[in-house]
Design a protein around this motif. Sequence first.
Motif, short mmCIF file in Angstrom:
data_model
loop_
_atom_site.label_atom_id
_atom_site.label_comp_id
_atom_site.label_asym_id
_atom_site.label_seq_id
_atom_site.Cartn_x
_atom_site.Cartn_y
_atom_site.Cartn_z
N GLY A 147 0.78 -1.38 -0.05
CA GLY A 147 -0.29 0.07 0.00
C GLY A 147 0.86 1.09 0.29
N ARG A 148 1.60 1.12 -1.00
CA ARG A 148 2.71 2.28 -0.67
C ARG A 148 2.73 2.61 -2.58
NH1 ARG A 148 1.72 2.30 3.85
NH2 ARG A 148 2.84 2.28 5.38
N VAL A 149 3.58 3.89 -2.48
CA VAL A 149 3.70 4.62 -3.66
C VAL A 149 5.35 3.66 -4.33
CG1 VAL A 149 4.20 6.85 -5.28
CG2 VAL A 149 2.59 7.21 -3.37
N LEU A 150 5.48 3.89 -4.99
CA LEU A 150 6.57 2.78 -6.08
C LEU A 150 7.14 4.06 -6.46
CD1 LEU A 150 5.59 -0.27 -6.76
CD2 LEU A 150 5.99 0.12 -4.92
N ARG A 151 8.59 4.14 -6.60
CA ARG A 151 9.45 4.47 -7.78
C ARG A 151 9.83 3.98 -7.89
NH1 ARG A 151 12.21 7.09 -4.45
NH2 ARG A 151 10.61 9.35 -3.83
N ILE A 152 9.49 3.83 -9.92
CA ILE A 152 10.14 2.48 -10.67
C ILE A 152 11.05 2.92 -11.82
CG2 ILE A 152 8.22 1.00 -9.78
CD1 ILE A 152 7.40 1.59 -12.53
N GLY A 153 12.01 2.12 -12.29
CA GLY A 153 12.59 2.64 -13.84
C GLY A 153 11.96 2.00 -14.20
N GLU A 206 5.16 7.00 1.38
CA GLU A 206 4.07 7.48 0.76
C GLU A 206 3.33 6.36 0.99
OE1 GLU A 206 2.07 10.51 -2.40
OE2 GLU A 206 4.31 10.20 -2.39
N VAL A 207 1.72 7.25 0.93
CA VAL A 207 0.76 5.93 1.50
C VAL A 207 -0.41 6.84 0.01
CG1 VAL A 207 -1.56 5.37 2.08
CG2 VAL A 207 0.79 5.07 3.80
N PRO A 208 -0.60 6.18 -0.92
CA PRO A 208 -1.46 6.73 -1.98
C PRO A 208 -2.51 6.89 -1.92
CG PRO A 208 -0.96 4.79 -2.33
CD PRO A 208 -0.04 5.10 -1.42
N PRO A 209 -3.66 7.98 -2.47
CA PRO A 209 -5.58 7.73 -2.53
C PRO A 209 -5.60 6.90 -2.90
CG PRO A 209 -3.65 9.80 -3.81
CD PRO A 209 -2.91 9.14 -3.12
N LEU A 210 -6.69 7.10 -2.40
CA LEU A 210 -7.80 6.04 -2.25
C LEU A 210 -8.08 6.09 -3.77
CD1 LEU A 210 -8.87 3.32 -2.05
CD2 LEU A 210 -11.33 4.92 -0.84
N ARG A 211 -7.80 4.98 -4.48
CA ARG A 211 -8.33 5.23 -6.34
C ARG A 211 -8.81 3.84 -6.59
NH1 ARG A 211 -6.06 9.42 -8.80
NH2 ARG A 211 -3.87 10.43 -7.58
N LEU A 212 -10.16 3.84 -7.38
CA LEU A 212 -10.99 2.73 -7.49
C LEU A 212 -10.47 1.73 -8.97
CD1 LEU A 212 -14.33 3.46 -6.35
CD2 LEU A 212 -12.10 2.15 -4.88
N LEU A 213 -10.18 0.79 -9.02
CA LEU A 213 -9.95 0.43 -10.66
C LEU A 213 -11.25 0.19 -11.01
CD1 LEU A 213 -7.43 -0.75 -12.15
CD2 LEU A 213 -7.11 -2.64 -10.68
N ARG A 214 -11.87 0.68 -12.53
CA ARG A 214 -12.80 -0.11 -12.89
C ARG A 214 -12.23 -0.79 -14.04
NH1 ARG A 214 -14.07 6.01 -14.12
NH2 ARG A 214 -12.05 5.64 -15.66
N ARG A 215 -13.94 -1.51 -13.82
CA ARG A 215 -13.81 -2.43 -15.16
C ARG A 215 -12.91 -1.77 -16.16
NH1 ARG A 215 -14.69 -7.76 -16.38
NH2 ARG A 215 -15.85 -8.46 -14.47
N GLU A 216 -13.90 -0.66 -16.74
CA GLU A 216 -13.04 -0.10 -17.91
C GLU A 216 -12.12 0.51 -18.21
OE1 GLU A 216 -16.43 3.16 -15.40
OE2 GLU A 216 -15.88 0.50 -16.18
N ASP A 217 -11.25 0.51 -17.21
CA ASP A 217 -9.89 0.72 -17.15
C ASP A 217 -9.03 -0.58 -17.35
OD1 ASP A 217 -9.81 2.88 -16.04
OD2 ASP A 217 -10.36 2.45 -13.87
#
Length: 232
Positions: A147-153, A206-217
């Motif tokens: 449940g954290r923000v990732l910093r990726i390459g 950092e804990v990210p804000p709540l975002r819903l993953l919708r089927r249309e996504d």
Amino acid sequence: MNRTDRLYALVEELRAIAPRPRSARWLADRFEVSARTIERDIGALQQSGVPIYAEPGRTGGYCLDKAHTLPPVNLTPGEAVAMALALKHLDGTPFRTEAASALRKLVAAMHHDDAAAAQDLAARVHVLGKSSPPPIPREVAHALAAGRVLRIGYGDRQGAVTRREVEPLGYVGKPTHWYLIAWCRLRGEIRAFRTDRITSVTVTAEVPPLRLLRREDLDIPYGVVEQLSLAG
């Protein structure tokens, strides 16, 4: 015995005798380490959520909450081997490590003769070739649970790498690849990141804000996406 195996074995030892305690000295002799090492291991298990508590007194020690113990498991040797074979299909998925841990716990809870028969049967089963997708970086595999923000390459088709901060939302698996579905702060939208193109991962605080993953996504044009169900 490495530390990961020792932590697992500690839980199994305490589970086997629960609710009776084991002293740090007894556990240290059992695993051939110092009592201080056992205390550090117990602390790590407690921090990870395992319900271990200390019982004071001359006959005290460390106890595992009875609610955490497993009831008798009556897996047949064939069922245990079938589960081990099914794990082969989880290679490269986000939950391979957890599935292997679950199988070890189930086998440890089997009757001794059944467990020995399962080991003998497993030694007679052989798998030719390996067609699983490439393994997922550990931090990516645990992204949703952390449940954290990732910093990726992240590398594109031409190999050019960009640095991004992403908010993990889910996974999509194909026979050859797994994707991390995440809100990309660089692009300002939901993106699918092929896990074998993730070149580096840093888990931020950092804990990210709540975002819903919708089927249309998940409207992927080249296939139908089915949601995993624990009901079978």
